[in-house]
Design an enzyme around this catalytic site. Sequence first.
Site, short mmCIF file in Angstrom:
data_model
loop_
_atom_site.label_atom_id
_atom_site.label_comp_id
_atom_site.label_asym_id
_atom_site.label_seq_id
_atom_site.Cartn_x
_atom_site.Cartn_y
_atom_site.Cartn_z
N GLY A 4 -39.28 23.90 58.31
CA GLY A 4 -40.17 22.93 59.42
C GLY A 4 -39.71 21.51 59.37
N LYS A 22 -30.63 14.14 37.48
CA LYS A 22 -29.40 13.99 36.63
C LYS A 22 -28.03 13.48 36.87
CE LYS A 22 -26.90 17.05 33.51
NZ LYS A 22 -26.77 18.69 32.93
N HIS A 45 -68.53 -7.20 22.80
CA HIS A 45 -68.01 -6.16 21.80
C HIS A 45 -68.59 -4.68 22.17
CE1 HIS A 45 -66.09 -8.85 19.44
NE2 HIS A 45 -67.08 -9.82 19.25
N ARG A 105 -82.20 4.10 13.03
CA ARG A 105 -82.73 3.69 14.47
C ARG A 105 -83.93 2.53 14.00
NH1 ARG A 105 -82.10 5.77 19.00
NH2 ARG A 105 -80.81 7.49 17.90
#
Length: 527
Positions: free
Chosen positions: A35, A137, A286, A448
């Site tokens: 193509g 290469k 932070h 918690r």
Amino acid sequence: MAAPTALISVSDKTGIVDFARALAERGMRLLSTGGTARLLADAGLAVTEVAEITGFPEMLDGRVKTLHPRIHAGLLARRDLAAHMAALEAHGIGTIDLLVVNLYPFAQATARADCTLEDAIENIDIGGPAMLRAAAKNWADVAVVIDPADYARVLGELGQGGVRRATKFMLAAKVFAHTAAYDGMISNYLSALQPGAEEHAAAVPAREPYPAVYTLQLTKTQDMRYGENPHQSAAFYRDAAPAPGTLAGWKQLQGKALSYNNIADADAAWECVKTFDGPACVIVKHANPCGAAVGASAVEAYTKALKTDPTSAYGGILALNCPLDAAVVEAINAAKQFVEVAIAPAITPEARELLAAKQNLRLLEVPLAPAMNALDLKRVGGGVLLQSQDAKNVGAAELRVVTKLAPTPAQMADLGFAWKVAKFVKSNAIVFCGGGMTLGVGAGQMSRIDSARIARIKADNAGLGLLGSAVASDAFFPFRDGLDVVVDAGARCVIQPGGSMRDDEVIAAADERGIAMVFTGTRHFRH
């Protein structure tokens, strides 16, 4: 001396006709396939089909067209070795001096919902990678181009006597990175297919969410002075195609180079502020939000966010989900807040002019979009944890009122706000909110209860009352004592995931204390 030869065979035909015409004008002979050859010929260019060189037609539905010694010898022969050149002459093989190739669109094909295994296999390029690797290469003698973005540079250097050695080496390195990524995509796809997929090639195969072998390629965009600490080295790498709206798409308008901690904290601030619909501001220090708020304007959101914890906000990261304007800058100056990084989808010219004096302030524009990274990675000793991003945003229909007292509409709005912020606070997370702003944030504690106590201390230090506040907990309360601490601090409604074996005890405690409580059914641990 024979004219230098360019072999062109591309799937992505962007700009290829103009590029090929410019090569021909510089005296290059054009070889091509399929193509691409037809496209060039239709554009009026003199082009030789590869089949005329190899003596073989394209075979096996195009699977074989360039896999031939006349092509690979022309790419691999070292011009500085007499034996190589003599071998070419003995067999009547010409050199190929420029290779322009890009590969079958495997990623695009497999991204389609209707892609069958057969479709995927046919979109695995064989000849293209073989030619690319051969040319790369032999980079000292062959310029190899895979990216239309490099066409202009190559043409410019050709017009000045030839592609420079340094450019050839850069192009070769780019090729090997590209073919590695291409093979990685194929490996990721094939190793994610469920067993038995190979028996039904004409069907769309089921895929596992995590492949047996996971390959990731990142591109370094900057080295850093140091990492999390001065004795650590660091660099920032970007995805090949960052999701729109993620931090990696930043445009830095001023300030010093971003540090390791700047980027980490900026990401936390940006991901959090993106979740709000109206004008919002998030300040991170932070990795944790130390202040977040919504308002009628950017300056109102900023002013409210700063009130939560002005001490921690000093030296923090400021993120807005709306344009950063002059009013915000004036408020920053009035508060004498030192900002490390400011992020917004746009910074107005007036704001930029006012901020120009703050030469150390890193000013970033990031397109606003809700997208997140598809996967989250965490390095551990000898391996990597891989998970989907925490993209879950609980909808109103998913909320369940579990107490006798239901939240008022105003309380429900505060609970929704608190829940959005808690998602971005390190676990264990407790967030007090009211009036569209954070009042106290407790983050990263092993208990918690301690997170709740710290959040109360933060509110007290900022002079913010917690009476009537809403509280979000990123995970369930395992005992009633955590609930009692937040109610004692002044909370009158709570949002939490639920799911504890003692949920009934905690619900009973909420009813006893006369507060409303809502379960989300979703936990947001963040480590």
